[in-house]
Design a protein around this motif. Sequence first.
Motif, short mmCIF file in Angstrom:
data_model
loop_
_atom_site.label_atom_id
_atom_site.label_comp_id
_atom_site.label_asym_id
_atom_site.label_seq_id
_atom_site.Cartn_x
_atom_site.Cartn_y
_atom_site.Cartn_z
N GLY A 1 51.54 44.54 39.06
CA GLY A 1 51.05 43.57 40.04
C GLY A 1 52.18 42.76 40.64
O GLY A 1 52.20 42.50 41.85
N THR B 1 45.06 43.60 44.06
CA THR B 1 43.84 44.05 43.39
C THR B 1 43.65 45.53 43.65
O THR B 1 44.06 46.05 44.70
CB THR B 1 42.61 43.28 43.91
N ASN B 2 43.02 46.21 42.72
CA ASN B 2 42.69 47.62 42.92
C ASN B 2 41.23 47.78 43.34
O ASN B 2 40.70 48.89 43.37
CB ASN B 2 42.98 48.41 41.64
N ASP B 3 40.59 46.66 43.67
CA ASP B 3 39.21 46.68 44.15
C ASP B 3 39.10 45.76 45.38
O ASP B 3 38.42 44.73 45.36
CB ASP B 3 38.26 46.20 43.04
N THR C 1 47.60 46.67 46.86
CA THR C 1 47.24 47.28 45.57
C THR C 1 48.49 47.76 44.85
O THR C 1 49.58 47.83 45.43
CB THR C 1 46.29 48.48 45.79
N ASP C 2 48.32 48.08 43.58
CA ASP C 2 49.45 48.55 42.77
C ASP C 2 50.03 49.84 43.35
O ASP C 2 49.28 50.73 43.79
CB ASP C 2 49.01 48.80 41.33
N GLY D 1 44.22 42.27 38.92
CA GLY D 1 44.15 43.70 38.64
C GLY D 1 43.71 44.06 37.23
O GLY D 1 43.80 45.22 36.83
N ARG E 1 48.15 50.22 34.56
CA ARG E 1 47.48 48.93 34.48
C ARG E 1 48.36 47.95 33.71
O ARG E 1 48.48 48.02 32.49
CB ARG E 1 46.13 49.08 33.76
#
Length: 210
Positions: free
Chosen positions: A78, A52-54, A67-68, A12, A73
């Motif tokens: 995570g 992951t945020n992607d 995802t979070d 992340g 961040r």
Amino acid sequence: MKFPCSGVILAGGLNTRFSGINKAFVRVGGMRIFDRIYSVFNDLFEETILVTNDPLQYLDWDITITTDIFPIRSSLTGIHAGLLCATNPYVFFIACDTPFLKKEMVETLIDEIEPRFDVVIPETSAGYQALCAVYSKNCINPVEQHLVQKKLKIQGFFKKVRVKKVPENILREHDPELISFFNVNTPDELAKAEKIIEQTCEISKISQAS
């Protein structure tokens, strides 16, 4: 494996020191770091989770993606997301930029799991290795409390849980150079990783010749 344990890969980060390039996909010795970690996890865990945020970047892998939950961040967010997603009571976490994670290191830490401890963490002369450690689901509430208060240091919640430290001499039994903890955060560290690969190949050639 004495106790049911999931494996979580944390991907992340912002990758600012790599000009925004996803460190998980950086190649070391011709192989992406993510593939190196995934290979280790595939041998050890029935449940592998990626935070992951992607998520669209990782659709080619047979992996559970989450995802979070908190819009912050940090590595702690995570850990929180991974703990919530995992179906097992214990979770081994690793950062996505560690190309030399040894299966034996993971096994060493998993073997140290005990019900009376909530965290199993390597302790070296450099300090705690918080992103190569085991956390139990008992950590969820203390982690949430710290995230709500925007206290983002991982070690900050340790005083609220039971921590088992695995000393350096035990860690070096299966990873003499402690290479499992090596991170590729910058282009300079990537160059160093390539040199490590070259040296390992040379040693291997010498061993085969003799």
